[in-house]
Design an enzyme around this catalytic site. Structure first.
Site, mmCIF file in Angstrom:
data_model
loop_
_atom_site.group_PDB
_atom_site.id
_atom_site.type_symbol
_atom_site.label_atom_id
_atom_site.label_comp_id
_atom_site.label_asym_id
_atom_site.label_seq_id
_atom_site.Cartn_x
_atom_site.Cartn_y
_atom_site.Cartn_z
ATOM 1 N N ASP A 259 0.895 -1.303 0.099
ATOM 2 C CA ASP A 259 0.182 -0.022 -0.392
ATOM 3 C C ASP A 259 1.131 1.505 0.011
ATOM 4 O O ASP A 259 1.958 1.264 1.247
ATOM 5 C CB ASP A 259 -0.673 -0.073 1.606
ATOM 6 C CG ASP A 259 -1.613 1.150 1.193
ATOM 7 O OD1 ASP A 259 -2.121 1.799 -0.093
ATOM 8 O OD2 ASP A 259 -2.811 1.449 2.168
ATOM 9 N N ASP B 261 -2.721 2.432 -6.027
ATOM 10 C CA ASP B 261 -1.973 2.031 -5.354
ATOM 11 C C ASP B 261 -1.573 1.180 -3.993
ATOM 12 O O ASP B 261 -0.650 1.200 -3.243
ATOM 13 C CB ASP B 261 -1.987 3.693 -4.717
ATOM 14 C CG ASP B 261 -3.106 4.079 -3.131
ATOM 15 O OD1 ASP B 261 -3.724 2.772 -4.066
ATOM 16 O OD2 ASP B 261 -2.899 4.314 -2.643
ATOM 17 N N GLU B 262 -2.067 0.141 -4.815
ATOM 18 C CA GLU B 262 -2.887 -1.149 -3.383
ATOM 19 C C GLU B 262 -2.576 -2.387 -4.173
ATOM 20 O O GLU B 262 -3.712 -2.533 -5.220
ATOM 21 C CB GLU B 262 -4.062 -0.553 -2.893
ATOM 22 C CG GLU B 262 -4.067 -1.873 -1.821
ATOM 23 C CD GLU B 262 -5.334 -0.914 -0.687
ATOM 24 O OE1 GLU B 262 -5.975 -1.970 -0.046
ATOM 25 O OE2 GLU B 262 -6.307 -0.237 -1.447
#
Length: 351
Positions: free
Chosen positions: A9, A104-105
């Site tokens: 993350d 983003d994860e």
């Protein structure tokens, strides 16, 4: 063989990219989001802004009231997508079992990875170092034997942290885990658990499944499993989203239609925030509204169309409310997704 799951993350991703590309933004409260005079919403903010109470999905106007010196930066999604693709290429050097959750994860299953002698901890450390070297931003990582625990672990030592919950530590970790950390437990559910004297996963176990079913319905089984550290979900690289939605359970029931209508703008900004984090691989093919009444019965109203507007959601909401005269305890808004690349468009004309 025990599974080895990593959850990666990025730390305040959009803001981190902006601070990387414009160093003058470092060390001051800044956020990525829309203009306050156009009902903009905060997509993300740096830790300096968070110290003032600024949070993602907060209206820009509220954020500026909390932090008058906040610097607002318009989002540059092309830059964020480019960074996301670099991250994805790094992940692919270790495993093909990659399940992106947003730009983003992502989850990674590295159970079969032979690099670093198969150590998921060393793999996670290597990934973090390579992302920082290539992109100039930091990510946090969680390592465990399930998606549930890996995701919790990635948030444990943020920012720029690594948390490992090894199989021999799972039981000890889960027993003392606050119920508020469980995915799916929001403020209202957490308060309801606390009112029942349930603060930790150990308390969930002590309460038993039957008591949970009386108060939490379908969610009780998942709550029970997580409290026992049970999560058999696989990392699914081929997962295709069918819908994206947001919903909110209100501490006090909403008594009438107008009070429900007033909640639509806030829910829509939250929905747009979630849509903004997806890759450009989906389009919108329909909209829906969910309403749960005070007797826990619920209804959903849908309408097809690629450009749902604020007015469309008002019409759907009214149709749902017409189905019962009871007060409302939960409202939800969502969109049905089309995974045809030719249809890719995740914009909603909110107002």
């Amino acid at each position: 063989m025990a599974r080895k799951i990593i959850h990666i993350d990025a730390d305040c991703f959009y803001a981190a990219i902006e601070m990387r590309d414009n160093p003058s933004l470092r060390g001051i409260p800044m956020a990525v989001g829309g203009s306050s005079d156009r009902r903009g919403v905060i997509a993300t903010c740096n830790y300096e802004a968070r110290a003032f109470g600024v949070r993602s999905a907060m209206s820009s106007a509220t954020a500026l009231r909390k932090c008058p010196q906040l610097v607002l930066v318009k989002p540059r999604f092309d830059a964020y997508r480019e960074a996301s693709m670099v991250m994805r290429s790094i992940f692919a050097d270790y495993t093909h079992l990659i399940e992106p959750l947003s730009l983003d994860e992502a989850y990674l299953d590295v159970s079969e990875c032979q690099q670093h002698s198969g150590s998921a901890t060393l793999i996670a450390e290597d990934i973090r170092a390579r992302i920082e070297s290539r992109l100039g931003i930091t990510v946090s990582a969680g390592v465990s034997n399930s998606k549930f625990l890996a995701k919790i672990a990635s948030d444990w030592h943020k920012p720029n942290g690594l948390c490992v919950i090894s199989p021999d530590k799972v039981e000890q970790f889960v027993l003392q885990l606050p119920v508020s950390k469980i995915h799916g437990v929001g403020k209202v559910t957490a308060q309801k658990l606390h009112d029942l004297g349930i603060q930790t996963c150990l308390d969930v176990r002590s309460a038993g499944l039957e008591l949970l079913k009386q108060h939490f319905g379908d969610f009780s089984q998942r709550l029970h499993d997580y409290a026992h550290g049970i999560d058999h979900r696989e990392v699914n690289p081929d997962r295709v989203r069918k819908s994206v939605s947001v919903e909110h359970t209100y501490a006090e029931d909403l008594s009438n239609g107008p009070s429900c209508m007033l909640k639509i703008p806030e829910l829509l900004t939250d929905l747009q925030q979630r849509l903004a984090k997806l890759q450009d691989q989906y389009g919108i093919k329909g909209a829906f509204v969910k309403v749960k009444f005070s007797d826990f019965t619920s209804t959903t109203v849908e309408r097809s169309g690629s450009r749902p507007s604020h007015h469309d959601y008002e019409c759907l909401m009214q149709e749902a409310l017409n189905r019962s005269s009871l007060p409302v305890r939960l409202l939800g808004l969502g969109v049905r997704l089309d995974d045809d690349p030719a249809a890719a468009n995740l914009q909603i004309p909110l107002f």
